[in-house]
Design a protein around this motif. Sequence first.
Motif, PDB file in Angstrom:
ATOM      1  N   HIS A  69       1.017  -1.255   0.088  1.00 13.62           N
ATOM      2  CA  HIS A  69      -0.013  -0.093   0.190  1.00 13.62           C
ATOM      3  C   HIS A  69       0.855   1.195  -0.014  1.00 13.62           C
ATOM      4  O   HIS A  69       2.017   1.129   0.651  1.00 13.62           O
ATOM      5  N   VAL A  91      -6.053  -4.386  -7.487  1.00 13.69           N
ATOM      6  CA  VAL A  91      -5.871  -3.129  -6.829  1.00 13.69           C
ATOM      7  C   VAL A  91      -7.297  -2.363  -6.696  1.00 13.69           C
ATOM      8  O   VAL A  91      -8.081  -2.330  -7.390  1.00 13.69           O
ATOM      9  N   LEU A  93      -8.201   1.575  -5.313  1.00 12.61           N
ATOM     10  CA  LEU A  93      -7.788   3.187  -5.383  1.00 12.61           C
ATOM     11  C   LEU A  93      -8.879   3.976  -4.388  1.00 12.61           C
ATOM     12  O   LEU A  93     -10.021   3.683  -4.525  1.00 12.61           O
ATOM     13  N   LEU A 226      -3.496   9.783  -4.400  1.00 15.77           N
ATOM     14  CA  LEU A 226      -4.170   8.401  -4.492  1.00 15.77           C
ATOM     15  C   LEU A 226      -3.591   7.542  -3.261  1.00 15.77           C
ATOM     16  O   LEU A 226      -2.432   7.663  -2.724  1.00 15.77           O
ATOM     17  N   VAL A 228      -3.135   3.701  -2.509  1.00 18.80           N
ATOM     18  CA  VAL A 228      -3.113   2.549  -3.460  1.00 18.80           C
ATOM     19  C   VAL A 228      -3.189   1.478  -2.684  1.00 18.80           C
ATOM     20  O   VAL A 228      -2.058   1.341  -1.751  1.00 18.80           O
TER      21      VAL A 228
END
Length: 288
Positions: A69, A91, A93, A226, A228
């Motif tokens: 992450h 993934v 987001l 972001l 992630v």
Amino acid sequence: MTTISEIDVRAKHLTDSVGNARADARAQGGRRSEWMPYLPASESPWCPDGVDPAALTWAETVAPGGYTHKVLARGSRLRLDDPTGDACAHVVLFNALEPVERLNVADTQKIPWQAYLGSGHPLLSGEGRILATISADTSGRHDAFCGTTTDGVVETKYGNADPHGPTPSGRSLFVKAAAKHGLTRRDLPPSVSFFQGVRVDGEGTLQWVGSAGPGTHVELIAELPLLVLIANVTHPLDPDPDYRVGPLRVHAWRGVATGPQDGRFTATPELHRAYLNSIDYCDARGIQ
């Protein structure tokens, strides 16, 4: 350099006093694993061609059955590499400033009028903003239909979905990654996955098409700041009876978000509006 005394302490694993505990901890400091972040990121042995290693902000090899992450600035490039052909990068987001805004798979398929992920495809939130854009893709084998594996699916197929075990579910790893950022399982939306493909046949049945083989990559542009989350686990439709996953290489570096100079900015009315929504959000907050 590891000294003789440090080797001695590590072998005995003595932690019965503060001094021994400190020596034991420091003895582990020189140990290295191929499944760990490179710090600083510029030390990555796998820096993508054409990228200055000094520009890297994230470099990591994610283990089979592992997760990672990271928070990335707007404009960052995120590259995922599948060196063996067996990685499967699930993934999720989030808008790093307001994580209540997150990936919306339905809009990611609907707004560009295309269900299959590939170069130029936007990954949208439920707020009508583009979180990230797929800017490069040499694989073409991805999935925005199935999400990641659940504990139930993994337990039925492999017998154990423990996130610390040899066959973790993607969901269990996402829960761990989300917790590092104050989020819970209820904050997790459906994910997309890269490097293991799914297609829909004429009868509407999901068909597994698997990997494009070793040496492919996908590159994303962060259109908002972001958060992630990535889980590198088997795909829910993978027919292999064994839990087979390969390593996943992750690199990120600073760049510029999509703007009017890019052809995709006005490729369709829907995409143009979504890019304008992302820019409007960032402008209001002084984010370049």
